[in-house]
Scaffold this motif. Structure first.
Motif, PDB file in Angstrom:
ATOM      1  N   ARG A  67       0.832  -1.214   0.000  1.00  0.00           N
ATOM      2  CA  ARG A  67       0.000   0.000   0.000  1.00  0.00           C
ATOM      3  C   ARG A  67       0.866   1.264   0.000  1.00  0.00           C
ATOM      4  NH1 ARG A  67      -3.344  -3.204  -2.105  1.00  0.00           N
ATOM      5  NH2 ARG A  67      -5.091  -4.013  -0.852  1.00  0.00           N
ATOM      6  N   ALA A  68       2.014   1.216   0.667  1.00  0.00           N
ATOM      7  CA  ALA A  68       2.924   2.364   0.652  1.00  0.00           C
ATOM      8  C   ALA A  68       3.456   2.621  -0.752  1.00  0.00           C
ATOM      9  CB  ALA A  68       4.077   2.132   1.616  1.00  0.00           C
ATOM     10  N   ALA A  69       3.585   1.552  -1.539  1.00  0.00           N
ATOM     11  CA  ALA A  69       4.072   1.663  -2.921  1.00  0.00           C
ATOM     12  C   ALA A  69       2.938   1.927  -3.911  1.00  0.00           C
ATOM     13  CB  ALA A  69       4.817   0.393  -3.313  1.00  0.00           C
ATOM     14  N   LYS A  70       1.735   2.211  -3.393  1.00  0.00           N
ATOM     15  CA  LYS A  70       0.564   2.515  -4.215  1.00  0.00           C
ATOM     16  C   LYS A  70       0.124   1.331  -5.078  1.00  0.00           C
ATOM     17  CE  LYS A  70       0.861   6.707  -2.627  1.00  0.00           C
ATOM     18  NZ  LYS A  70       0.002   7.117  -1.488  1.00  0.00           N
ATOM     19  N   ILE A  71       0.344   0.126  -4.583  1.00  0.00           N
ATOM     20  CA  ILE A  71      -0.172  -1.068  -5.244  1.00  0.00           C
ATOM     21  C   ILE A  71      -1.549  -1.345  -4.641  1.00  0.00           C
ATOM     22  CG2 ILE A  71       0.155  -3.540  -5.664  1.00  0.00           C
ATOM     23  CD1 ILE A  71       2.187  -1.804  -7.111  1.00  0.00           C
ATOM     24  N   HIS A  72      -2.589  -1.167  -5.443  1.00  0.00           N
ATOM     25  CA  HIS A  72      -3.953  -1.244  -4.937  1.00  0.00           C
ATOM     26  C   HIS A  72      -4.636  -2.576  -5.258  1.00  0.00           C
ATOM     27  CE1 HIS A  72      -3.556   2.913  -3.843  1.00  0.00           C
ATOM     28  NE2 HIS A  72      -3.301   3.262  -5.090  1.00  0.00           N
ATOM     29  N   THR A  73      -3.868  -3.580  -5.630  1.00  0.00           N
ATOM     30  CA  THR A  73      -4.409  -4.899  -5.925  1.00  0.00           C
ATOM     31  C   THR A  73      -5.233  -5.417  -4.746  1.00  0.00           C
ATOM     32  OG1 THR A  73      -2.402  -5.362  -7.195  1.00  0.00           O
ATOM     33  CG2 THR A  73      -3.807  -7.247  -6.641  1.00  0.00           C
ATOM     34  N   PRO A  74      -6.450  -5.943  -4.999  1.00  0.00           N
ATOM     35  CA  PRO A  74      -7.240  -6.517  -3.895  1.00  0.00           C
ATOM     36  C   PRO A  74      -6.477  -7.635  -3.187  1.00  0.00           C
ATOM     37  CG  PRO A  74      -8.587  -6.275  -5.869  1.00  0.00           C
ATOM     38  CD  PRO A  74      -7.169  -5.994  -6.273  1.00  0.00           C
ATOM     39  N   VAL A  75      -6.548  -7.645  -1.862  1.00  0.00           N
ATOM     40  CA  VAL A  75      -5.830  -8.641  -1.055  1.00  0.00           C
ATOM     41  C   VAL A  75      -6.812  -9.393  -0.163  1.00  0.00           C
ATOM     42  CG1 VAL A  75      -4.161  -8.967   0.811  1.00  0.00           C
ATOM     43  CG2 VAL A  75      -3.632  -7.406  -1.080  1.00  0.00           C
ATOM     44  N   LEU A  76      -6.739 -10.721  -0.233  1.00  0.00           N
ATOM     45  CA  LEU A  76      -7.480 -11.593   0.667  1.00  0.00           C
ATOM     46  C   LEU A  76      -6.485 -12.194   1.650  1.00  0.00           C
ATOM     47  CD1 LEU A  76     -10.015 -13.221   1.530  1.00  0.00           C
ATOM     48  CD2 LEU A  76      -9.388 -14.903  -0.212  1.00  0.00           C
ATOM     49  N   LEU A  77      -6.615 -11.846   2.921  1.00  0.00           N
ATOM     50  CA  LEU A  77      -5.704 -12.349   3.941  1.00  0.00           C
ATOM     51  C   LEU A  77      -6.139 -13.734   4.421  1.00  0.00           C
ATOM     52  CD1 LEU A  77      -4.976  -9.317   6.323  1.00  0.00           C
ATOM     53  CD2 LEU A  77      -3.393 -10.392   4.698  1.00  0.00           C
ATOM     54  N   LEU A  78      -5.169 -14.628   4.570  1.00  0.00           N
ATOM     55  CA  LEU A  78      -5.400 -15.949   5.142  1.00  0.00           C
ATOM     56  C   LEU A  78      -4.622 -16.066   6.438  1.00  0.00           C
ATOM     57  CD1 LEU A  78      -4.947 -18.408   2.118  1.00  0.00           C
ATOM     58  CD2 LEU A  78      -7.071 -17.433   2.994  1.00  0.00           C
ATOM     59  N   THR A  79      -5.243 -16.659   7.439  1.00  0.00           N
ATOM     60  CA  THR A  79      -4.527 -16.898   8.683  1.00  0.00           C
ATOM     61  C   THR A  79      -5.189 -18.012   9.475  1.00  0.00           C
ATOM     62  OG1 THR A  79      -3.717 -15.920  10.739  1.00  0.00           O
ATOM     63  CG2 THR A  79      -5.838 -15.145   9.930  1.00  0.00           C
ATOM     64  N   ALA A  80      -4.396 -18.693  10.277  1.00  0.00           N
ATOM     65  CA  ALA A  80      -4.939 -19.709  11.175  1.00  0.00           C
ATOM     66  C   ALA A  80      -5.469 -19.057  12.447  1.00  0.00           C
ATOM     67  CB  ALA A  80      -3.867 -20.732  11.514  1.00  0.00           C
ATOM     68  N   ARG A  81      -5.154 -17.787  12.622  1.00  0.00           N
ATOM     69  CA  ARG A  81      -5.585 -17.075  13.828  1.00  0.00           C
ATOM     70  C   ARG A  81      -6.927 -16.397  13.582  1.00  0.00           C
ATOM     71  NH1 ARG A  81      -0.438 -13.418  15.074  1.00  0.00           N
ATOM     72  NH2 ARG A  81      -0.990 -12.718  12.990  1.00  0.00           N
ATOM     73  N   SER A  82      -7.818 -16.518  14.540  1.00  0.00           N
ATOM     74  CA  SER A  82      -9.164 -15.982  14.339  1.00  0.00           C
ATOM     75  C   SER A  82      -9.477 -14.792  15.248  1.00  0.00           C
ATOM     76  CB  SER A  82     -10.208 -17.080  14.565  1.00  0.00           C
ATOM     77  OG  SER A  82     -10.096 -17.616  15.868  1.00  0.00           O
ATOM     78  N   GLU A  83      -8.479 -14.296  15.975  1.00  0.00           N
ATOM     79  CA  GLU A  83      -8.722 -13.200  16.899  1.00  0.00           C
ATOM     80  C   GLU A  83      -9.210 -11.952  16.160  1.00  0.00           C
ATOM     81  OE1 GLU A  83      -6.133 -15.091  16.966  1.00  0.00           O
ATOM     82  OE2 GLU A  83      -5.792 -15.853  18.989  1.00  0.00           O
ATOM     83  N   VAL A  84     -10.166 -11.282  16.775  1.00  0.00           N
ATOM     84  CA  VAL A  84     -10.764 -10.104  16.164  1.00  0.00           C
ATOM     85  C   VAL A  84      -9.721  -9.024  15.892  1.00  0.00           C
ATOM     86  CG1 VAL A  84     -12.392  -8.200  16.532  1.00  0.00           C
ATOM     87  CG2 VAL A  84     -13.037 -10.528  17.155  1.00  0.00           C
ATOM     88  N   GLU A  85      -8.751  -8.858  16.830  1.00  0.00           N
ATOM     89  CA  GLU A  85      -7.763  -7.781  16.650  1.00  0.00           C
ATOM     90  C   GLU A  85      -6.901  -7.993  15.407  1.00  0.00           C
ATOM     91  OE1 GLU A  85      -6.182 -10.396  20.134  1.00  0.00           O
ATOM     92  OE2 GLU A  85      -8.104  -9.622  19.385  1.00  0.00           O
ATOM     93  N   ASP A  86      -6.620  -9.268  15.052  1.00  0.00           N
ATOM     94  CA  ASP A  86      -5.851  -9.534  13.836  1.00  0.00           C
ATOM     95  C   ASP A  86      -6.640  -9.131  12.597  1.00  0.00           C
ATOM     96  OD1 ASP A  86      -3.575 -10.578  15.095  1.00  0.00           O
ATOM     97  OD2 ASP A  86      -4.540 -12.525  15.320  1.00  0.00           O
ATOM     98  N   LYS A  87      -7.935  -9.432  12.611  1.00  0.00           N
ATOM     99  CA  LYS A  87      -8.787  -9.055  11.485  1.00  0.00           C
ATOM    100  C   LYS A  87      -8.835  -7.541  11.334  1.00  0.00           C
ATOM    101  CE  LYS A  87     -11.782 -13.108  11.929  1.00  0.00           C
ATOM    102  NZ  LYS A  87     -13.172 -13.602  12.087  1.00  0.00           N
ATOM    103  N   ILE A  88      -9.030  -6.862  12.467  1.00  0.00           N
ATOM    104  CA  ILE A  88      -9.106  -5.399  12.422  1.00  0.00           C
ATOM    105  C   ILE A  88      -7.800  -4.804  11.909  1.00  0.00           C
ATOM    106  CG2 ILE A  88      -9.299  -3.321  13.854  1.00  0.00           C
ATOM    107  CD1 ILE A  88     -11.203  -4.950  15.675  1.00  0.00           C
ATOM    108  N   LYS A  89      -6.678  -5.304  12.423  1.00  0.00           N
ATOM    109  CA  LYS A  89      -5.370  -4.783  12.013  1.00  0.00           C
ATOM    110  C   LYS A  89      -5.168  -4.967  10.503  1.00  0.00           C
ATOM    111  CE  LYS A  89      -1.964  -5.562  14.777  1.00  0.00           C
ATOM    112  NZ  LYS A  89      -0.853  -6.236  15.518  1.00  0.00           N
ATOM    113  N   GLY A  90      -5.465  -6.155  10.003  1.00  0.00           N
ATOM    114  CA  GLY A  90      -5.294  -6.423   8.580  1.00  0.00           C
ATOM    115  C   GLY A  90      -6.166  -5.543   7.712  1.00  0.00           C
ATOM    116  N   LEU A  91      -7.418  -5.378   8.097  1.00  0.00           N
ATOM    117  CA  LEU A  91      -8.334  -4.539   7.315  1.00  0.00           C
ATOM    118  C   LEU A  91      -7.935  -3.076   7.381  1.00  0.00           C
ATOM    119  CD1 LEU A  91     -11.659  -6.311   8.317  1.00  0.00           C
ATOM    120  CD2 LEU A  91     -10.563  -6.387   6.071  1.00  0.00           C
TER     121      LEU A  91
END
Length: 222
Positions: A67-91
């Motif tokens: 995102r800092a390099a202005k690459i706006h490609t859609p990103v789908l994050l995958l993780t084994a962690r389900s904590e809400v804070e990880d989701k919020i941070k990624g979004l």
């Protein structure tokens, strides 16, 4: 469409790549964050499937750098962690969607389709159209006026790229990067062979559509 899978679990990464290819996507795979970022910064991809827990550089840092390099490609994050804070941070960093492992393949594919739609456009997921010429994803074919003909995977991907960029000249280098990957050693004559196949198939169904050659540059659909 061209996708990038960044996942360090090789079995999962290779399985995802195979599933996506079977669904007519062109796919590159990276197994660590540094290689993933290197690929992502090319701007070649229509969507990136990005694991958070990666060696070399974690997925969130990959996303920050994109995102800092202005690459706006859609990103789908995958993780084994389900904590809400990880989701919020990624979004908050710039992810477009989030999927927790383990996941159902059908849901992953549906989320990729949603992310690769043009904003605000109602899309038939299985069909692309160019002045009446229909490219059918579910049958891997093109049709015109009741006539249809099957395509190979590479023929389908090239035709999809041409229809997605109507009346634009697509350089041969761009076609190779999008279909075979930017590190591919594919020669220009490989593209010429597939273009020849596509022209013959367009003639078979009597489609009033031409793949025109811009000498020394590339091809356009007219």
């Amino acid at each position: 469409m061209k996708l990038l899978v960044v996942e360090d679990e090789m079995q999962l990464a290779d399985a995802l790549t195979e599933i996506l290819k079977r669904n007519m996507y062109s796919v590159d795979t990276a197994y660590d964050g540094i290689a993933g970022l290197d690929n992502a910064l090319t701007g070649l991809y229509d969507c990136i499937i990005l694991d958070i827990m990666l060696p070399g550089m974690n997925g969130l840092d990959v996303l920050r750098n994109m995102r800092a390099a202005k690459i706006h490609t859609p990103v789908l994050l995958l993780t084994a962690r389900s904590e809400v804070e990880d989701k919020i941070k990624g979004l908050d960093i710039g992810a477009d969607d989030y999927l927790t492992k383990p996941f159902v393949t059908g849901e992953l594919l549906a989320r990729v389709r949603a992310l690769t739609r043009r904003k605000g456009e109602i899309v038939n997921e299985n069909k692309m159209d160019f002045n009446g010429l229909a490219l059918q994803k579910n049958t891997c074919s093109i049709s015109w006026g009741g006539n249809d003909v099957k395509l190979s995977l590479k023929e389908y991907q090239i035709m999809e790229l041409l229809i997605a960029n109507p009346k634009q000249i697509l350089p041969k280098e761009r076609i190779i990067e999008k279909i075979w990957g930017y590190e591919s050693d594919v020669e220009y004559n490989n593209i010429e062979v597939y273009i020849s196949f596509l022209r013959k198939k367009l003639a078979v169904i009597s489609a009033p559509v031409q793949i025109k050659t811009a000498r020394g540059i590339g091809y356009s659909l007219e």
